[in-house]
Scaffold this active site. Structure first.
Site, PDB file in Angstrom:
ATOM      1  CB  SER A  94      -0.970  -0.032   1.184  1.00  0.00           C
ATOM      2  OG  SER A  94      -1.894   1.021   1.118  1.00  0.00           O
ATOM      3  CG  ASP A 237      -2.498   4.092  -1.479  1.00  0.00           C
ATOM      4  OD1 ASP A 237      -3.256   4.192  -2.461  1.00  0.00           O
ATOM      5  OD2 ASP A 237      -2.744   3.339  -0.519  1.00  0.00           O
ATOM      6  CG  ASP A 239      -3.020  -0.524  -2.359  1.00  0.00           C
ATOM      7  OD1 ASP A 239      -2.886   0.661  -1.986  1.00  0.00           O
ATOM      8  OD2 ASP A 239      -3.655  -1.363  -1.699  1.00  0.00           O
ATOM      9  CG  ASP A 241      -6.145   1.236  -0.619  1.00  0.00           C
ATOM     10  OD1 ASP A 241      -5.265   2.125  -0.590  1.00  0.00           O
ATOM     11  OD2 ASP A 241      -6.252   0.366   0.273  1.00  0.00           O
TER      12      ASP A 241
END
Length: 453
Positions: A94, A237, A239, A241
């Site tokens: 992440s 970020d 990933d 999300d």
């Protein structure tokens, strides 16, 4: 939980999160699974392919078939899992630095596994009870083409495309070299926006900036907003999300302010919002203004999503949830944090106002975060003991211990809690003035450092 923290398991790749560890986790997942196949995705990190191969091997060894999605945002894997009715494993760290990687477990409903399910996986993992099937029962492995495009198309069908297109916006986008670089530029262009980008080349070294979308990493985005005369800046970020915003002047918008603006557009009397114990007073004010309830959980997307599901089962209406770090959840869309979707929902707010005007009602609070690192478990426990003693001595504040130690002073608050993903105790503070917030955070952090040193 010993292995899975507030949002999966993470660590330095090839030191803490090794291929052997990833294989063991995957075998444990494959042992407790009910479905015959699982989806596996990864972000752009350099070690992602290595760990994905280990995950696929572990699942196959337990008899599960594998759908390899390749490099996708975490919400894309979640959407695929929900649509196909298969669980998933996302290889991602992440927002953590490039040297980190990790594993996030997703259920067949597309939602991060709740605590009880994670504990079942942990019991098998730690008890070395993983199943091993015979050679002729091992799982098959296939690559799934078009997973990213499928995700973009689902996004396009879930937002008000006409409203966004009519706003005629220029969007400055910083995907941070992460998985969102492969999906968000196309998504926003297909919404009718002019899109200009920085750090939009997928690169697991993250050469332009670290993956965490915080102001100290986003100076280039602010400059791009000003240079392109953009109406808004959006950052993800690693990933994708999460979504953090910059206003039309190139200044950062506090994540708690954008969360409050999005929540105000969603909440009605009798609704419930869900957030973590480090919730901003901004969201508290929104809920009070509209007559909605606010449920607090320990920090971490896993805890928040579990609570949303519990409230749904009890018949409550939860239109919005999340945290002030850009991780907003719109449960009527999916019980998942989705940076691209959150960005589009913010664009909907800009149809008749500027970005700065959209968040202006939620200005006035200043936030400070300080990290106090520790070396080992003994030092961690010593820091937490000091935090407890410090909190109990604060006679002029209300103490909450849902997750760590939060002191509410009426006009301000401070919270100390151990991170679920890094070896640090985080100290958060919020107040109407920067000096007040800094004093609260520094006072708590200094007490912790004194104990450590």
């Amino acid at each position: 939980m010993q292995v899975f923290g507030s949002s999966g398991t993470r660590g330095v790749a090839n030191e803490e999160v090794t291929p052997a560890f990833a294989l063991r986790v995957a075998k444990a997942v494959g042992t407790v699974r009910e479905e015959s196949r699982l989806a596996v995705g990864r972000d752009t990190r350099r070690t992602g392919r290595m760990l994905t191969n280990a995950v696929a091997s572990g699942l196959a060894a337990a008899g599960a078939d594998i759908d390899r999605l390749g490099v996708v945002p975490t919400p894309a894997l979640q959407a695929y899992a929900a649509d196909e009715g298969v669980p998933g494993i996302m290889v991602t760290a992440s927002h953590n630095p490039p040297e980190y990687n990790g594993l996030k477990l997703v259920g067949a409903d597309g939602v991060e596994l709740p605590v009880d399910a994670l504990e079942r996986v942990e019991a098998v993992l730690l008890g070395e009870q993983s199943a091993a099937v015979s050679w002729d029962e091992t799982g098959a492995d296939r690559s799934i083409e078009g997973a990213r495009r499928r995700y973009v198309e689902s996004l396009l069908g879930a937002v008000d495309r006409e409203r966004i297109a009519d706003a005629d916006l220029t969007v400055a986008l910083d995907p941070g070299h992460g998985a969102g670089a492969l999906t968000s530029p196309d998504f926003y262009r297909e919404l009718g926006c002019r899109v200009v980008t920085v750090n939009a080349q997928p690169d697991g070294q993250f050469p332009g900036r670290d993956p965490e979308p915080v102001p100290e990493n986003l100076a280039d985005l602010g400059r791009l907003v000003r240079a392109s005369d953009a109406g808004v800046g959006i950052a993800h970020d690693g990933d994708a999300d999460r979504a953090i915003f910059y206003d039309e002047t190139g200044e950062p918008i506090d994540g708690s302010a954008s969360f409050a603006a999005l929540a105000a557009a969603e909440l009605d009397a009798g609704d419930v919002a869900v957030s973590a114990v480090n919730v901003s007073q901004r969201l508290v004010d929104v809920c009070e203004d509209v007559g909605a309830d606010l449920e607090l959980t320990p920090i971490g997307s896993t805890r928040i999503m579990t609570r949303i599901q519990q409230l749904h089962e009890a018949g409550a209406r939860v239109p919005v949830a999340g945290e002030g770090n850009g991780g907003v959840i719109f449960p009527r869309y999916r019980i998942a944090r989705d940076g691209a979707y959150t960005g589009a929902r913010f664009l909907e707010l800009l149809a008749d106002r500027s970005a700065s005007e959209a968040v202006a009602p939620y200005d006035g609070y200043e936030n400070v975060r300080v990290n106090v690192p520790y070396e080992d478990e003994a030092e961690r426990e010593a820091l937490l003991a000091v935090a407890e003693a410090y909190a109990e001595r604060a006679a002029d504040a209300e103490l909450t211990t849902i997750d760590g130690y939060r002191l509410d002073y009426g006009d301000a608050w401070v919270l100390a809690r151990p991170s679920g993903t890094e070896p640090v105790v985080r100290v958060y503070a919020e107040a109407r003035g920067a000096s007040r917030a800094r004093d609260l955070a520094d006072g708590f952090a200094e007490a912790l450092r004194a104990a450590r040193d």
